[in-house]
Design a protein around this motif. Structure first.
Motif, PDB file in Angstrom:
ATOM      1  N   THR A  13      -4.820  12.214  -3.775  1.00 52.96           N
ATOM      2  CA  THR A  13      -5.235  10.870  -3.387  1.00 52.96           C
ATOM      3  C   THR A  13      -4.492   9.894  -4.285  1.00 52.96           C
ATOM      4  O   THR A  13      -4.560   9.998  -5.507  1.00 52.96           O
ATOM      5  N   GLU A  14      -3.763   8.970  -3.641  1.00 49.99           N
ATOM      6  CA  GLU A  14      -2.961   8.032  -4.430  1.00 49.99           C
ATOM      7  C   GLU A  14      -3.571   6.649  -4.370  1.00 49.99           C
ATOM      8  O   GLU A  14      -3.927   6.170  -3.295  1.00 49.99           O
ATOM      9  N   LEU A  15      -3.695   5.995  -5.507  1.00 51.09           N
ATOM     10  CA  LEU A  15      -4.183   4.622  -5.546  1.00 51.09           C
ATOM     11  C   LEU A  15      -3.195   3.742  -6.314  1.00 51.09           C
ATOM     12  O   LEU A  15      -2.599   4.178  -7.289  1.00 51.09           O
ATOM     13  N   THR A  16      -3.048   2.514  -5.828  1.00 47.73           N
ATOM     14  CA  THR A  16      -2.141   1.556  -6.466  1.00 47.73           C
ATOM     15  C   THR A  16      -2.958   0.369  -6.953  1.00 47.73           C
ATOM     16  O   THR A  16      -3.829  -0.111  -6.227  1.00 47.73           O
ATOM     17  N   GLN A  32      -7.739   2.301  -0.054  1.00 41.84           N
ATOM     18  CA  GLN A  32      -6.672   3.263  -0.348  1.00 41.84           C
ATOM     19  C   GLN A  32      -7.221   4.676  -0.383  1.00 41.84           C
ATOM     20  O   GLN A  32      -6.608   5.613   0.103  1.00 41.84           O
ATOM     21  N   SER A  60      -4.432  -0.751   2.336  1.00 45.37           N
ATOM     22  CA  SER A  60      -5.094  -1.740   1.488  1.00 45.37           C
ATOM     23  C   SER A  60      -4.373  -3.074   1.572  1.00 45.37           C
ATOM     24  O   SER A  60      -4.867  -4.087   1.088  1.00 45.37           O
ATOM     25  N   LEU A  83      -9.700   1.882 -10.245  1.00 51.27           N
ATOM     26  CA  LEU A  83      -8.902   2.976  -9.678  1.00 51.27           C
ATOM     27  C   LEU A  83      -9.366   4.308 -10.243  1.00 51.27           C
ATOM     28  O   LEU A  83      -9.622   5.266  -9.500  1.00 51.27           O
ATOM     29  N   VAL A  88      -9.392  -0.807  -3.408  1.00 51.61           N
ATOM     30  CA  VAL A  88      -9.420   0.546  -3.966  1.00 51.61           C
ATOM     31  C   VAL A  88     -10.050   1.563  -3.009  1.00 51.61           C
ATOM     32  O   VAL A  88      -9.419   2.557  -2.672  1.00 51.61           O
ATOM     33  N   SER A 139      -7.497   6.303   2.801  1.00 51.81           N
ATOM     34  CA  SER A 139      -6.216   6.361   3.519  1.00 51.81           C
ATOM     35  C   SER A 139      -6.073   5.256   4.554  1.00 51.81           C
ATOM     36  O   SER A 139      -5.476   5.455   5.611  1.00 51.81           O
ATOM     37  N   SER A 173      -1.777  12.847   1.692  1.00 45.05           N
ATOM     38  CA  SER A 173      -2.640  11.892   1.008  1.00 45.05           C
ATOM     39  C   SER A 173      -4.033  11.897   1.610  1.00 45.05           C
ATOM     40  O   SER A 173      -4.255  12.350   2.715  1.00 45.05           O
ATOM     41  N   GLY A 174      -4.968  11.357   0.845  1.00 48.62           N
ATOM     42  CA  GLY A 174      -6.316  11.180   1.331  1.00 48.62           C
ATOM     43  C   GLY A 174      -7.105  12.473   1.377  1.00 48.62           C
ATOM     44  O   GLY A 174      -6.761  13.462   0.738  1.00 48.62           O
ATOM     45  N   SER A 222      -0.807   4.500   0.420  1.00 44.49           N
ATOM     46  CA  SER A 222      -1.458   5.617   1.081  1.00 44.49           C
ATOM     47  C   SER A 222      -1.274   5.553   2.589  1.00 44.49           C
ATOM     48  O   SER A 222      -1.553   6.516   3.276  1.00 44.49           O
ATOM     49  N   ASP A 245       0.839  -1.193   0.000  1.00 44.63           N
ATOM     50  CA  ASP A 245       0.000   0.000   0.000  1.00 44.63           C
ATOM     51  C   ASP A 245       0.870   1.237   0.000  1.00 44.63           C
ATOM     52  O   ASP A 245       2.008   1.228   0.430  1.00 44.63           O
TER      53      ASP A 245
END
Lengths: 355, 388
Positions: free
Chosen positions: A83-86, B323, B329, A97, B320, B326, A37-38, A30, A28
């Motif tokens: 906001t970061e998503l992987t 994440q 995940s 995503l 998803v 925050s 983030s977030g 975030s 992860d």
């Protein structure tokens, strides 16, 4: 009987570990405690940036980190949050995503990596009021008028890498280790070979790829990168350039053990490698300034000058690609490098994109 | 055994495994200073608007489909104590050949789709057949050969994709086969949502769902209600007893691997027929390995595998929004990973419990304890006594 049973149990464990390994790279990003983030419901006015990473996410010391650095720099200047998503390990959820980022009200949404092209084609039309950007993928001709393609002339940067390798090689024999034999990486190879041959005609260039196209393990397999580079050093090469993401670590190790040198890729790996022994062998790095491209895009966006549906090409002329000089190992050939840079910028040298 | 008890013992191990995984994950979350309750809330929250919720459900089902098929393919082998670790390679080969042939021919719609499906199953069966032939003629362990064939399939698929099967223009960043024309595509099932009066989001529910359900039912009938299925299960439980009663073990190996491979050949088709219409260098990989975990969790039973696949897909989807909120995940990864380990442990425990119960029951009804309590020995690896 017992032996058979033991073997079956071992096989089961092996299979289980493979399934686990298939999940394992989904680190992860975030949760790593960055204050920025977030928080998708932050105060209005500021930028709300959605950032979808390529597989591996933040912490790859390369591509994804560079993207984050660009966003971070833009936020410092312009304010806002990200906001970061992987994606998951097999990257099957790219559409999810982008959907999530757009649903959360992020605008613009930046997708890191050409693999997002198909997902964008699906998601972008559903959110006509959101601007998207995609790194390494062309959007011209796709009809997506709210997507901007951030492209890099990787062949031009690699050309300079080839020039540097050829000029600094004492044995007249150099090498190239590619991560995955995909068109994107072949562009690196093409530029490197052209540059080396331009600087020293008749030079011997070993070229190897870690994995075939479709098998992306080549970007995260330092052991195999090391084996390939070792083979090159043993057969007489003294400088090896890698375009292999995380596998480059193995190339550096091989160079260090063989007393050779290596050329890094994407970010200034002299600064990021974090090991003095390996630092010494990194002659230069072929930079791909994803951070600059993203920062520039975000600045343009905040000024309202992004229209979408176009590509922004980052090449030698715009400073989007180039060579790093940390460590000072190529300072002595600076004039020749600048010379070739000029010739490429002015169009005197046309760098090929396919080997 | 009454129905309630049968269902109870069937669900005991997977429920135990999921519980263990959840507890371990909760402990890890606690150590990380994250509230497990909050994580759970985010995981079950499918979205704010009806459209988002339906999209989430569609995403889960679309993800579950290939996992279900992969689990089914693995389970067919498992039921006979055959370890088909090669589902990964089988579906890769099947998908690329099916995509290429599908793009090369022009046929009326139902025939075109049927052809692609048949080609996929045939190629999967052939690729698995190599394993079977090696095993029955040369005694090569199917575990070794099927793993090795995965690598060969990967390389071969890559060669075919960049060579003879290439359909994308030179220099495109994603190399792919040619697109399957309209007549070879399967439409979505989103009309169902309209009929049910639900929101109809742009995301399409794969039409392949219907076929996958039929395959699941078909496999169940074949395994549970036919002579072939009986022979297969009997061979899995005790090869020597099966061959003593006239089952040709080598023939069964070939048949089972062909069947397993044919189902494996379907794994890539939901995506191929419903969304991508081409095989490309970034076609979803690793489904074959996830199928092993799904089959284990589903106890090699088609119904159980379906539930396991949906659980996996549900967890995948949750990564998803987690994440986005925050939250780590990696919880999803931890749960999925621990399930794989926990299910092996739980199967063993559940097996012991039911075995002990059976022994107690048989002791009460006098007679000596059964030589090999057939009813409980359905989990491969943990219990199988040897190879045919």
């Amino acid at each position: 009987m017992r032996r058979v049973r033991g073997m079956k149990a071992a096989a089961l464990l092996l299979a289980g570990s493979m399934a686990l390994a298939a999940c394992a790279s989904d680190e992860d990003s975030s949760s790593s405690g960055s204050g920025s983030s977030g928080g998708s419901s932050a105060s209005s006015g500021d930028l709300q940036i959605g950032l979808a990473y390529d597989t591996g996410g933040r912490g790859d010391k390369s591509f994804n980190d560079s993207a984050y650095a660009g966003v971070e720099a833009a936020i410092k200047d312009l304010g806002g949050n990200v906001t970061e998503l992987t994606p998951n390990a097999d990257a099957s959820n790219r559409v999810d995503l982008l959907t999530q980022l757009a649903d959360d009200g992020n605008n613009p949404v930046i997708a890191v990596g050409f693999a997002f092209a198909d997902a964008l084609a699906e998601v972008a039309p559903q959110y006509p009021d959101t601007q998207f950007a995609v790194v390494d993928s062309s959007v011209e001709g796709t009809g997506l008028d709210n997507v901007t393609g951030l492209l890099f002339a990787a062949n031009e940067g690699s050309f300079l890498g080839g020039v540097a390798a050829a000029l600094k090689s004492e044995s007249g024999h150099i090498g190239f280790v590619g991560g995955v034999e995909s068109p994107l990486i072949q562009e690196f190879e093409a530029g490197y070979v052209a540059g080396a041959q331009a600087a020293k005609p008749g030079i011997v260039i070993d070229r190897q790829y870690i994995s075939p196209n479709g098998d992306f393990s080549g970007f995260s397999d330092p052991a195999k990168g090391k084996i390939l580079a070792q083979g090159m050093f043993q057969s007489g090469a003294d400088i090896v350039y890698h375009a292999a993401g995380g596998s480059g670590q193995g190339v550096f190790e091989a160079a260090s053990e063989a007393g050779g040198r290596a050329i890094g890729v994407d970010s200034d790996q002299y600064e990021t490698v974090g090991d003095p022994a390996l630092q010494a062998v990194i002659m230069t790095s072929v930079l791909k300034r994803v951070d600059n491209a993203i920062q520039g895009y975000l600045t343009d966006y905040s000024e309202g000058s992004i229209s979408g549906g176009t590509d922004e090409v980052n090449d030698l002329e715009s400073g989007g690609v180039g060579l790093s000089t940390s460590g000072g190992q190529i300072d002595d050939i600076k004039t020749q490098i600048d010379d070739y840079t000029q010739k490429i910028v002015s169009g005197d040298i046309e760098v090929p994109t396919t080997p | 055994m009454t129905l309630v008890r049968r269902v109870g013992t069937l669900l005991l191990a997977p429920a135990l495994a999921v519980a263990i995984a959840v507890v371990i994950s909760a402990v890890v979350m606690g150590l990380l200073g994250v509230s497990p309750v909050q994580v759970l809330k985010v995981m079950v929250d499918l979205g704010d608007t009806p459209s988002q919720q339906i999209t989430a459900v569609v995403a889960i089902l679309n993800r579950a489909l290939p996992l279900f098929l992969a689990g089914l393919a693995v389970a067919i082998g498992f039921r006979m104590s055959l370890f088909n670790i090669g589902v990964e390679g089988q579906y890769r080969m099947a998908t690329i050949v099916a995509a290429t042939i599908g793009a090369a021919v022009a046929l009326p719609k139902p025939l075109h789709v049927a052809l692609i499906i048949v080609v996929g199953m045939a190629v999967g069966a052939i690729w698995a057949g190599i394993v079977a032939v090696l095993k029955v003629t040369r005694g090569v362990s199917e575990v070794i050969s099927s793993i090795m064939l995965n690598f060969i399939a990967l390389g071969l698929a890559s060669y075919l994709l960049t060579g003879p099967f290439r359909g994308s223009p030179e220099g495109a960043s994603i190399v792919s086969t040619a697109q399957i024309p309209e007549s070879g595509r399967l439409g979505g099932l989103n009309g169902v949502f309209d009929v049910l009066g639900l929101a109809n989001p742009p995301r399409q529910l794969y039409g392949f769902l219907v076929f996958a359900v039929l395959v699941g039912v078909g496999v169940w009938v074949l395994l549970q209600r036919t002579r072939f299925g009986f022979d297969l299960r009997a061979t899995g439980l005790s090869p020597s007893a099966a061959s003593a009663s006239g089952v040709d073990a080598r023939r069964m190996v070939v048949k089972t691997m062909l069947l397993s491979g044919a189902v494996a050949g379907l794994v890539g088709l939901p995506d191929l027929l419903g969304r991508t219409y081409e095989y490309s260098s970034d076609f979803t990989s690793g489904l074959g390995f996830l199928g092993i975990a799904v089959a284990l969790l589903g106890r090699n039973n088609p119904g159980g595998i379906a539930l396991a696949a949906i659980l996996y897909a549900f967890l995948d989807r949750a990564s998803v929004p987690l994440q986005s909120a925050s939250l780590p995940s990696s919880v999803v990864t931890i749960i999925q990973g621990t399930i794989v380990l926990a299910v092996v442990v739980a199967n063993e425990i559940a097996g012991r419990i039911t075995r002990r119960a059976a022994e107690r029951a048989s002791r009460q009804s006098s007679g000596p304890p059964p030589e090999d309590s057939m009813t409980t020995r359905t989990i491969p690896g943990v219990v199988s006594e040897g190879t045919p």
